[in-house]
Every structure is written in structure tokens, then in C-alpha cells.
Design a protein around this motif. Structure first.
Motif, PDB file in Angstrom:
ATOM      1  N   HIS A   1       0.827  -1.204   0.000  1.00 57.67           N
ATOM      2  CA  HIS A   1       0.000   0.000   0.000  1.00 57.67           C
ATOM      3  C   HIS A   1       0.865   1.260   0.000  1.00 57.67           C
ATOM      4  CE1 HIS A   1      -3.632   2.337   0.762  1.00 57.67           C
ATOM      5  NE2 HIS A   1      -3.030   2.927   1.782  1.00 57.67           N
TER       6      HIS A   1
ATOM      7  N   HIS B   1      -7.862   2.821  -8.272  1.00 55.41           N
ATOM      8  CA  HIS B   1      -8.787   1.792  -7.801  1.00 55.41           C
ATOM      9  C   HIS B   1      -8.039   0.605  -7.173  1.00 55.41           C
ATOM     10  CE1 HIS B   1     -11.918   3.980  -9.975  1.00 55.41           C
ATOM     11  NE2 HIS B   1     -12.751   3.320  -9.203  1.00 55.41           N
ATOM     12  N   ILE B   2      -6.919   0.250  -7.741  1.00 59.23           N
ATOM     13  CA  ILE B   2      -6.117  -0.817  -7.133  1.00 59.23           C
ATOM     14  C   ILE B   2      -5.636  -0.381  -5.749  1.00 59.23           C
ATOM     15  CG2 ILE B   2      -3.926  -2.069  -7.309  1.00 59.23           C
ATOM     16  CD1 ILE B   2      -4.398  -2.135 -10.369  1.00 59.23           C
ATOM     17  N   GLN B   3      -5.197   0.862  -5.632  1.00 59.00           N
ATOM     18  CA  GLN B   3      -4.760   1.382  -4.337  1.00 59.00           C
ATOM     19  C   GLN B   3      -5.907   1.360  -3.327  1.00 59.00           C
ATOM     20  OE1 GLN B   3      -2.071   1.785  -2.974  1.00 59.00           O
ATOM     21  NE2 GLN B   3      -1.947   3.563  -1.670  1.00 59.00           N
ATOM     22  N   LEU B   4      -7.096   1.688  -3.774  1.00 58.41           N
ATOM     23  CA  LEU B   4      -8.259   1.645  -2.884  1.00 58.41           C
ATOM     24  C   LEU B   4      -8.511   0.222  -2.387  1.00 58.41           C
ATOM     25  CD1 LEU B   4     -10.731   3.005  -1.573  1.00 58.41           C
ATOM     26  CD2 LEU B   4     -11.982   2.488  -3.681  1.00 58.41           C
ATOM     27  N   LEU B   5      -8.426  -0.748  -3.273  1.00 65.30           N
ATOM     28  CA  LEU B   5      -8.641  -2.143  -2.867  1.00 65.30           C
ATOM     29  C   LEU B   5      -7.569  -2.611  -1.878  1.00 65.30           C
ATOM     30  CD1 LEU B   5      -9.683  -3.720  -6.280  1.00 65.30           C
ATOM     31  CD2 LEU B   5     -11.158  -3.161  -4.338  1.00 65.30           C
ATOM     32  N   ILE B   6      -6.327  -2.252  -2.137  1.00 61.46           N
ATOM     33  CA  ILE B   6      -5.247  -2.599  -1.205  1.00 61.46           C
ATOM     34  C   ILE B   6      -5.502  -1.919   0.141  1.00 61.46           C
ATOM     35  CG2 ILE B   6      -2.773  -2.426  -0.743  1.00 61.46           C
ATOM     36  CD1 ILE B   6      -2.389  -2.421  -3.841  1.00 61.46           C
TER      37      ILE B   6
ATOM     38  N   ILE C   1      -8.378  -1.029   1.463  1.00 60.94           N
ATOM     39  CA  ILE C   1      -9.491  -1.670   2.172  1.00 60.94           C
ATOM     40  C   ILE C   1      -9.011  -2.928   2.891  1.00 60.94           C
ATOM     41  CG2 ILE C   1     -11.671  -2.912   1.833  1.00 60.94           C
ATOM     42  CD1 ILE C   1     -12.307  -0.823  -0.380  1.00 60.94           C
ATOM     43  N   VAL C   2      -8.197  -3.717   2.213  1.00 63.47           N
ATOM     44  CA  VAL C   2      -7.627  -4.910   2.867  1.00 63.47           C
ATOM     45  C   VAL C   2      -6.773  -4.479   4.061  1.00 63.47           C
ATOM     46  CG1 VAL C   2      -6.036  -6.849   2.573  1.00 63.47           C
ATOM     47  CG2 VAL C   2      -7.699  -6.317   0.776  1.00 63.47           C
TER      48      VAL C   2
ATOM     49  N   TYR D   1      -6.957  -1.822   5.864  1.00 62.13           N
ATOM     50  CA  TYR D   1      -7.803  -1.286   6.928  1.00 62.13           C
ATOM     51  C   TYR D   1      -8.276  -2.391   7.877  1.00 62.13           C
ATOM     52  CZ  TYR D   1     -11.507   1.464   9.128  1.00 62.13           C
ATOM     53  OH  TYR D   1     -12.316   2.116  10.043  1.00 62.13           O
TER      54      TYR D   1
ATOM     55  N   ILE E   1     -11.319   7.615  -0.179  1.00 60.04           N
ATOM     56  CA  ILE E   1     -12.512   7.162  -0.904  1.00 60.04           C
ATOM     57  C   ILE E   1     -13.112   8.323  -1.681  1.00 60.04           C
ATOM     58  CG2 ILE E   1     -14.902   6.361  -0.602  1.00 60.04           C
ATOM     59  CD1 ILE E   1     -13.807   4.594   1.720  1.00 60.04           C
TER      60      ILE E   1
ATOM     61  N   THR F   1     -13.053   8.928 -10.402  1.00 58.39           N
ATOM     62  CA  THR F   1     -13.976   8.081 -11.170  1.00 58.39           C
ATOM     63  C   THR F   1     -15.036   8.924 -11.871  1.00 58.39           C
ATOM     64  OG1 THR F   1     -13.626   6.297  -9.578  1.00 58.39           O
ATOM     65  CG2 THR F   1     -15.539   6.106 -11.023  1.00 58.39           C
TER      66      THR F   1
END
Length: 145
Positions: free
Chosen positions: A9, A53-58, A60-61, A63, A98, A105
Motif C-alpha cells: 500500500h 482503484h487498485i490502491q483503494l482495494l489494497i 481496504i484490505v 484497513y 474514498i 472516477t
């Protein structure tokens, strides 16, 4: 697992900031110089969208596997809000990132519906710049350096 996800991240964030900065500069230059919107501009905008978006998914994990989340579960929000560090990592940073991803987006989606180059560049410049500013406002700089 936490150290690995945090490492990914943290270093992916450098890529996101670089790509987002390039996209902002590209859209501002394209708008100011009345350039024709082409495939390269589209790819820059799309790559920026994908990396954020990839950074957001990483994130969330990260978090949910972080020790900060355990503090939230154990002590509750009443203990989190008075502590600036906990508040940054549990509330401010995730929420603002977010919002930044949503702005990026929206900008990407809106620019596709524009028919000419100048409005495409303008839309990207506005939304990507706002996304960049929101990101820069809540990066935990002390953890970076």
C-alpha cells in the motif's frame, strides 16, 4: 499479513501520486493549449483510474488487517476520535481517499461523454486535480519520511 499489505500500500501510493500528477498536468496542458484529445490522453486517464482503484482495494484490505482496526473494535469510536493518530488512520485517511477515488472516477466517466477535446481536458483537469488535492490533504506524511 499486515506488514506485507502495508508495504504494498505504501509503495503503490508513490505510483498513484506520480500517475495522478502526470494526468493532471497532461489535462491542464491539453486544455490550455487546445490540443486534440487522442489515444495517449485516454490511456493516461485510464491508467490513472486503474491505479487509484487498485490502491483503494489494497487500502481496504489493509484497513481490516491493521492493528488500528482492532483498537476500533475493542475501544470503540469514543476512544478513537480524541486521539489524532487513531483518528487519522481509522477515519480521516480512509474517508478522504474514498472521496478522492470517487472524484477521479466521476471525472473519468464524465469526460467520456464529452464530444470535443477541450471539454474532455477540462473535465479531467477539474476532477483529477480535486482528487489529487484531497489525497494530498490526508496522506500520513510522517509515516512516509
Amino acid at each position: 499479513m499486515y506488514p506485507t499489505v502495508q508495504f504494498i500500500h505504501s509503495y503503490w501510493a508513490y505510483l498513484v501520486l506520480i500517475v495522478l500528477f502526470v494526468a493532471v498536468i497532461n489535462s491542464i496542458i491539453g486544455y490550455a493549449s487546445n490540443k486534440e484529445y487522442g489515444a495517449t490522453n485516454f490511456r493516461i486517464a485510464l491508467f490513472t483510474l486503474i491505479t487509484t482503484h487498485i490502491q483503494l482495494l489494497i487500502g481496504i484490505v489493509l484497513y481490516f488487517v491493521s492493528p488500528y482496526f482492532s483498537v476500533l473494535l475493542e475501544k470503540g469510536m469514543g476512544a478513537v476520535m480524541p486521539d489524532p493518530t487513531l483518528r487519522l488512520y481509522i477515519m480521516e485517511h480512509p474517508l478522504m481517499m474514498i472521496i478522492a477515488v470517487v472524484l477521479i472516477t466521476i471525472g473519468y466517466s464524465k469526460h467520456k461523454s464529452k464530444l470535443t477535446s477541450k471539454p474532455k481536458f477540462k473535465t479531467l483537469a477539474i476532477f483529477y486535480t480535486l482528487g489529487l488535492l484531497v489525497m494530498l490533504s490526508r496522506i500520513p506524511w510522517s509515516a512516509w519520511f
